[in-house]
Scaffold this motif. Structure first.
Motif, PDB file in Angstrom:
ATOM      1  N   PHE A 112       0.792  -1.229   0.000  1.00 53.39           N
ATOM      2  CA  PHE A 112       0.000   0.000   0.000  1.00 53.39           C
ATOM      3  C   PHE A 112       0.832   1.292   0.000  1.00 53.39           C
ATOM      4  O   PHE A 112       0.272   2.375  -0.111  1.00 53.39           O
ATOM      5  N   LEU A 113       2.121   1.182   0.135  1.00 48.50           N
ATOM      6  CA  LEU A 113       2.969   2.382   0.088  1.00 48.50           C
ATOM      7  C   LEU A 113       3.083   2.880  -1.352  1.00 48.50           C
ATOM      8  O   LEU A 113       3.166   2.074  -2.283  1.00 48.50           O
ATOM      9  N   PRO A 114       3.115   4.179  -1.516  1.00 50.46           N
ATOM     10  CA  PRO A 114       3.245   4.717  -2.877  1.00 50.46           C
ATOM     11  C   PRO A 114       4.706   4.656  -3.338  1.00 50.46           C
ATOM     12  O   PRO A 114       5.458   5.631  -3.229  1.00 50.46           O
ATOM     13  N   LEU A 115       5.101   3.494  -3.829  1.00 50.58           N
ATOM     14  CA  LEU A 115       6.477   3.289  -4.299  1.00 50.58           C
ATOM     15  C   LEU A 115       6.453   2.853  -5.758  1.00 50.58           C
ATOM     16  O   LEU A 115       5.453   2.325  -6.255  1.00 50.58           O
ATOM     17  N   ALA A 116       7.583   3.030  -6.421  1.00 52.10           N
ATOM     18  CA  ALA A 116       7.724   2.535  -7.793  1.00 52.10           C
ATOM     19  C   ALA A 116       7.647   1.009  -7.761  1.00 52.10           C
ATOM     20  O   ALA A 116       8.027   0.373  -6.778  1.00 52.10           O
ATOM     21  N   GLY A 117       7.148   0.423  -8.842  1.00 50.53           N
ATOM     22  CA  GLY A 117       6.929  -1.024  -8.901  1.00 50.53           C
ATOM     23  C   GLY A 117       8.167  -1.843  -8.601  1.00 50.53           C
ATOM     24  O   GLY A 117       8.131  -2.816  -7.857  1.00 50.53           O
ATOM     25  N   GLU A 118       9.311  -1.450  -9.193  1.00 45.33           N
ATOM     26  CA  GLU A 118      10.543  -2.214  -8.984  1.00 45.33           C
ATOM     27  C   GLU A 118      11.039  -2.084  -7.544  1.00 45.33           C
ATOM     28  O   GLU A 118      11.510  -3.049  -6.952  1.00 45.33           O
ATOM     29  N   LEU A 119      10.925  -0.894  -6.984  1.00 45.80           N
ATOM     30  CA  LEU A 119      11.360  -0.683  -5.600  1.00 45.80           C
ATOM     31  C   LEU A 119      10.488  -1.480  -4.637  1.00 45.80           C
ATOM     32  O   LEU A 119      10.991  -2.111  -3.704  1.00 45.80           O
ATOM     33  N   ARG A 120       9.169  -1.470  -4.869  1.00 44.63           N
ATOM     34  CA  ARG A 120       8.252  -2.241  -4.016  1.00 44.63           C
ATOM     35  C   ARG A 120       8.593  -3.733  -4.082  1.00 44.63           C
ATOM     36  O   ARG A 120       8.674  -4.404  -3.065  1.00 44.63           O
ATOM     37  N   LEU A 121       8.810  -4.233  -5.285  1.00 41.49           N
ATOM     38  CA  LEU A 121       9.147  -5.640  -5.456  1.00 41.49           C
ATOM     39  C   LEU A 121      10.472  -5.971  -4.774  1.00 41.49           C
ATOM     40  O   LEU A 121      10.601  -7.008  -4.111  1.00 41.49           O
ATOM     41  N   PHE A 122      11.452  -5.079  -4.928  1.00 45.61           N
ATOM     42  CA  PHE A 122      12.758  -5.277  -4.286  1.00 45.61           C
ATOM     43  C   PHE A 122      12.619  -5.312  -2.758  1.00 45.61           C
ATOM     44  O   PHE A 122      13.213  -6.166  -2.096  1.00 45.61           O
ATOM     45  N   LEU A 123      11.845  -4.408  -2.166  1.00 42.33           N
ATOM     46  CA  LEU A 123      11.649  -4.380  -0.715  1.00 42.33           C
ATOM     47  C   LEU A 123      10.877  -5.604  -0.229  1.00 42.33           C
ATOM     48  O   LEU A 123      11.167  -6.155   0.840  1.00 42.33           O
ATOM     49  N   MET A 124       9.895  -6.052  -1.008  1.00 42.70           N
ATOM     50  CA  MET A 124       9.145  -7.265  -0.633  1.00 42.70           C
ATOM     51  C   MET A 124      10.063  -8.484  -0.650  1.00 42.70           C
ATOM     52  O   MET A 124      10.012  -9.317   0.249  1.00 42.70           O
TER      53      MET A 124
END
Length: 158
Positions: free
Chosen positions: A43-55
């Motif tokens: 739910f955080l407003p992050l770029a797709g690649e950054l969100r995937l990397f953090l997950m």
């Protein structure tokens, strides 16, 4: 336990790790923490690649934490030989305590409701010359180990 850790002529009669029920709480808390982290990251407003990397980082961190718990469980061992009871623990460094069979004066077992249900309990060993009892915690089938220790005590007395 390695054969090089034994005394000359000593043989292993029983060896046991702590019951695997000790891993339930760490597994559950780690899974809940990762699930919460993944929901927050979704739910955080992050770029797709950054969100995937953090997950992916959260999942890898969880795997690392679970590995530490697993190896901590594997590094806690109870060994009964024909001469002594040995308590080994430690992942990187090793702590070992041994109690000679002929020095054991009293054995007490305890199983609570969960222990009776899941098949684990505690054994307290009181030995001559030691203050307080040594506690073998979360032992699988504690009555069997207690009976094996009693049998070895009787064999040593003969």
């Amino acid at each position: 336990m390695n054969a090089r850790d034994l005394l000359p002529g000593e043989r292993i009669l029983a060896s046991s790790l702590r019951h695997c029920v000790v891993l339930l709480r760490p597994i559950a808390t780690t899974a809940i923490a990762v699930a919460i982290a993944l929901v927050i990251l979704a739910f955080l407003p992050l770029a797709g690649e950054l969100r995937l990397f953090l997950m992916l980082g959260a999942i890898l961190a969880a795997i690392g934490v679970l590995n530490l718990y697993y190896w901590g469980w594997r590094a806690h061992e109870y060994v009964l030989t024909d001469q002594r009871v040995i308590l080994n623990e430690g992942i990187l460094s090793r702590f070992s305590k041994s109690i000679a069979i002929d020095r054991i004066q009293d054995l007490t077992t305890f199983q609570g409701l969960w222990g009776r249900t899941w098949g684990f309990g505690d054994i307290a060993l009181e030995s001559a010359g030691r203050e307080g009892a040594e506690l073998l915690s979360t032992v699988p089938h504690p009555q069997q180990l207690r009976n094996a220790i009693f049998a070895q005590m009787e064999a040593r007395r003969r």
